[in-house]
Design an enzyme around this catalytic site. Structure first.
Site, mmCIF file in Angstrom:
data_model
loop_
_atom_site.group_PDB
_atom_site.id
_atom_site.type_symbol
_atom_site.label_atom_id
_atom_site.label_comp_id
_atom_site.label_asym_id
_atom_site.label_seq_id
_atom_site.Cartn_x
_atom_site.Cartn_y
_atom_site.Cartn_z
ATOM 1 N N ARG A 124 1.406 9.100 -1.178
ATOM 2 C CA ARG A 124 1.541 7.677 -0.821
ATOM 3 C C ARG A 124 2.386 6.990 -1.884
ATOM 4 O O ARG A 124 1.902 6.173 -2.663
ATOM 5 C CB ARG A 124 0.150 7.061 -0.734
ATOM 6 C CG ARG A 124 -0.316 6.697 0.662
ATOM 7 C CD ARG A 124 -0.520 7.816 1.590
ATOM 8 N NE ARG A 124 -0.506 7.374 2.976
ATOM 9 C CZ ARG A 124 -1.530 6.825 3.622
ATOM 10 N NH1 ARG A 124 -2.654 6.633 3.010
ATOM 11 N NH2 ARG A 124 -1.420 6.488 4.894
ATOM 12 N N GLN A 129 7.372 6.029 2.292
ATOM 13 C CA GLN A 129 6.823 5.130 3.321
ATOM 14 C C GLN A 129 7.427 5.340 4.705
ATOM 15 O O GLN A 129 6.722 5.329 5.705
ATOM 16 C CB GLN A 129 7.002 3.676 2.898
ATOM 17 C CG GLN A 129 5.895 3.251 1.943
ATOM 18 C CD GLN A 129 5.974 1.801 1.559
ATOM 19 O OE1 GLN A 129 6.771 1.055 2.109
ATOM 20 N NE2 GLN A 129 5.176 1.413 0.603
ATOM 21 N N ASP A 132 5.837 8.213 6.530
ATOM 22 C CA ASP A 132 4.383 8.258 6.484
ATOM 23 C C ASP A 132 3.761 8.209 7.882
ATOM 24 O O ASP A 132 3.496 7.144 8.441
ATOM 25 C CB ASP A 132 3.892 7.082 5.625
ATOM 26 C CG ASP A 132 2.431 7.196 5.278
ATOM 27 O OD1 ASP A 132 1.685 7.843 6.039
ATOM 28 O OD2 ASP A 132 2.021 6.647 4.253
ATOM 29 N N SER A 135 0.314 6.548 8.383
ATOM 30 C CA SER A 135 0.368 5.087 8.496
ATOM 31 C C SER A 135 0.849 4.651 9.872
ATOM 32 O O SER A 135 0.271 3.753 10.481
ATOM 33 C CB SER A 135 1.309 4.487 7.443
ATOM 34 O OG SER A 135 0.761 4.640 6.174
ATOM 35 N N TYR A 231 -5.927 5.917 -2.312
ATOM 36 C CA TYR A 231 -7.064 6.265 -1.465
ATOM 37 C C TYR A 231 -8.366 6.018 -2.219
ATOM 38 O O TYR A 231 -8.428 6.154 -3.439
ATOM 39 C CB TYR A 231 -7.045 7.759 -1.129
ATOM 40 C CG TYR A 231 -5.997 8.172 -0.142
ATOM 41 C CD1 TYR A 231 -6.076 7.792 1.185
ATOM 42 C CD2 TYR A 231 -4.946 8.979 -0.534
ATOM 43 C CE1 TYR A 231 -5.123 8.199 2.099
ATOM 44 C CE2 TYR A 231 -3.977 9.400 0.368
ATOM 45 C CZ TYR A 231 -4.084 9.009 1.683
ATOM 46 O OH TYR A 231 -3.144 9.412 2.586
HETATM 47 P P1 NAD Z 1 -7.916 5.851 4.715
HETATM 48 O O1 NAD Z 1 -7.693 5.998 6.187
HETATM 49 O O2 NAD Z 1 -8.140 7.066 3.886
HETATM 50 O O3 NAD Z 1 -9.169 4.882 4.493
HETATM 51 C C1 NAD Z 1 -9.272 3.647 5.137
HETATM 52 C C2 NAD Z 1 -9.960 2.654 4.238
HETATM 53 O O4 NAD Z 1 -11.347 2.987 4.110
HETATM 54 C C3 NAD Z 1 -9.406 2.585 2.815
HETATM 55 O O5 NAD Z 1 -8.945 1.261 2.570
HETATM 56 C C4 NAD Z 1 -10.618 2.935 1.955
HETATM 57 O O6 NAD Z 1 -10.651 2.221 0.719
HETATM 58 C C5 NAD Z 1 -11.764 2.503 2.867
HETATM 59 N N1 NAD Z 1 -13.093 3.027 2.519
HETATM 60 C C6 NAD Z 1 -13.450 4.250 2.048
HETATM 61 N N2 NAD Z 1 -14.789 4.292 1.843
HETATM 62 C C7 NAD Z 1 -15.296 3.072 2.218
HETATM 63 C C8 NAD Z 1 -16.592 2.495 2.246
HETATM 64 N N3 NAD Z 1 -17.674 3.154 1.835
HETATM 65 N N4 NAD Z 1 -16.696 1.203 2.688
HETATM 66 C C9 NAD Z 1 -15.634 0.495 3.106
HETATM 67 N N5 NAD Z 1 -14.377 0.990 3.091
HETATM 68 C C10 NAD Z 1 -14.208 2.261 2.648
HETATM 69 O O7 NAD Z 1 -6.752 5.013 4.043
HETATM 70 P P2 NAD Z 1 -5.292 4.679 4.576
HETATM 71 O O8 NAD Z 1 -5.383 3.567 5.540
HETATM 72 O O9 NAD Z 1 -4.619 5.914 5.018
HETATM 73 O O10 NAD Z 1 -4.557 4.170 3.257
HETATM 74 C C11 NAD Z 1 -5.202 3.723 2.111
HETATM 75 C C12 NAD Z 1 -4.210 2.977 1.221
HETATM 76 O O11 NAD Z 1 -3.096 3.806 0.877
HETATM 77 C C13 NAD Z 1 -3.541 1.771 1.850
HETATM 78 O O12 NAD Z 1 -4.292 0.670 1.990
HETATM 79 C C14 NAD Z 1 -2.390 1.577 0.872
HETATM 80 O O13 NAD Z 1 -2.821 0.914 -0.292
HETATM 81 C C15 NAD Z 1 -2.026 2.968 0.540
HETATM 82 N N6 NAD Z 1 -0.803 3.355 1.286
HETATM 83 C C16 NAD Z 1 0.343 3.545 0.585
HETATM 84 C C17 NAD Z 1 1.497 3.934 1.237
HETATM 85 C C18 NAD Z 1 2.761 4.178 0.488
HETATM 86 O O14 NAD Z 1 2.959 3.575 -0.545
HETATM 87 N N7 NAD Z 1 3.605 5.085 0.959
HETATM 88 C C19 NAD Z 1 1.480 4.142 2.603
HETATM 89 C C20 NAD Z 1 0.286 3.928 3.301
HETATM 90 C C21 NAD Z 1 -0.850 3.560 2.623
#
Ligand code: NAD
Length: 379
Positions: A124, A129, A132, A135, A231
């Site tokens: 990530r 991006q 991804d 996403s 994550y």
């Molecule tokens: P994910 O699908 O792994 O998780 C979804 C959400 O669940 C996360 O926000 C996590 O903090 C939350 N979570 C985990 N345990 C929990 C709990 N007990 N209670 C409540 N929430 C909980 O995550 P995702 O959507 O694939 O991505 C996570 C983060 O990665 C994004 O928000 C972003 O900051 C980052 N991201 C970066 C890039 C990039 O820079 N290329 C691209 C996509 C996402």
């Protein structure tokens, strides 16, 4: 000239395709030849002739030569082991390969001698991006989860002032504010709901509030779950118990809960227990996007809607497949962004020093590079 193959997806319920006519044109401009199995785009609205019009060859799904000759196979989900066994040694497979503890995939990669990139493991980082796929697909799932909830709910979403009186807006609780969760927040807000969000990463509070939702601060405890690479890491049982306690009152007043909380490679955290469901009103709706990873909510079943004393529990495991045209278009563009730097000088060149490739290249010519993911127990 690298030969690309775009096969028919064979996983049950899969409606997407890994290339659109537009991305076929791109790959041809990178100096590749492209074969598309007949009918591969039917379920997502991309017809055979539109691939042909862009310069692809159409091949029959039974054409074994197309698999034997391909240097690169682009898929959405992993083809069957039988299909993988037709690939030539050193060919590259790219897709959402479900690599976690996947012994069958591991065996195919080593036996056939394949290279493979699992898009789930793309780092990530900003540079990644545009490639991804998690996403692009999570975004769709978040959007569709709210539409499903709104059509299953026995109430309006927006506040309405009518001649017959005022209707209060629906109250939506969103668990997890990653990509899917934030899109769910935005969609629910557009429909006029009042939205509350729980996440264990304090960094998302600002994002949630900027979308007009209210953030539920995580429980104050010493053993807060850590974070790595954007994550969440797995929370302790004690933390999750405290979180459930905190969410119980919120859910008792909610019309809708959208569950998106996940921890990569782990069982999804259980955030809604049977006791909490007992407190939800009949007519309320829960959509669980984490259902395939064990579920955030007790009693949800993949692909099914369960009526639990009037509360509808929707298992939303395959929501991107219900928006297959756009899901495929975005996924296919992710693959172009990932592979453009790999297709150099008329060949597939994998720079294993590149952080982006190193993260998701699970096997190189049959040599496993991410055994930690494919068979974690063996380490
Ligand atoms: P994910 O699908 O792994 O998780 C979804 C959400 O669940 C996360 O926000 C996590 O903090 C939350 N979570 C985990 N345990 C929990 C709990 N007990 N209670 C409540 N929430 C909980 O995550 P995702 O959507 O694939 O991505 C996570 C983060 O990665 C994004 O928000 C972003 O900051 C980052 N991201 C970066 C890039 C990039 O820079 N290329 C691209 C996509 C996402």
């Amino acid at each position: 000239m690298p030969r690309l193959l775009i096969p028919v997806e064979t996983s049950p319920g899969e409606t997407r395709i890994a290339a659109t006519p537009d991305t076929v044109k791109k790959f041809l401009s990178f100096g590749c030849s492209v074969s598309v199995e007949r009918g591969a785009g039917m379920a997502s609205g991309y017809l055979d002739h539109s691939y042909e019009d862009q310069g692809a060859d159409l091949v029959s799904a039974a054409d074994l030569d197309a698999w034997r000759e391909a240097d690169l196979v682009l898929c959405v989900q992993t083809p069957t082991s039988e299909a993988l066994s037709r690939m030539k040694r050193g060919a590259l497979l790219v897709g959402l390969l479900s690599p976690y503890s996947n012994e069958s995939l591991k065996n195919s990669l080593t036996t056939v001698g394949l290279s493979a990139m699992a898009l789930e493991l793309l780092p990530r980082i900003s540079r990644a991006q545009s490639a991804d796929a998690l996403s692009s697909q999570a975004n769709i799932a978040g959007y569709k989860s709210v539409l499903l909830a709104s059509s299953a709910l026995d109430r309006y979403f927006p506040m309405l002032m009518t001649a017959a009186g005022t209707v209060q807006p629906a109250r939506v609780v969103i668990l997890g504010a990653g990509v899917a969760g934030l899109q769910a927040v935005a969609t629910a807000r557009r429909l006029g709901a009042v939205v509350y969000v729980s996440d264990i990463r304090p960094a998302v509070k600002e994002q949630v509030e900027s979308l007009g939702a209210r953030f539920i601060d995580p429980p104050e405890m010493d053993d807060k779950p850590a974070e790595s690479g954007g994550y969440a890491k797995q929370a302790s049982d004690a933390f999750l118990a405290a979180q459930r306690q905190q969410l119980s009152d919120q859910l008792a007043e909610a019309d809708v809960a959208i569950c998106t909380a996940q921890v990569p490679g782990r069982r999804a955290p259980r955030l809604i227990s049977e006791d909490m469901l007992d407190r939800m009103r009949p007519g309320a709706v829960v959509v669980d996007l984490a259902v395939a990873q064990g579920g955030n909510c007790a009693g949800t079943v993949p692909g099914e809607t369960v009526d639990r004393n009037g509360v509808k529990l929707i298992g939303g495991n395959d929501l991107p497949c219900t928006v297959p045209n756009h899901a495929s278009a975005l996924y296919a563009r992710n693959l172009v962004a990932l592979l453009e730097p790999v297709l150099k000088e008329g060949a597939v060149q994998l720079d294993t020093e590149d952080e982006l490739i190193a993260g998701c290249l699970i096997s190189h010519d049959g040599n496993l590079r991410r055994s930690d993911v494919l068979s974690p127990g063996a380490n």
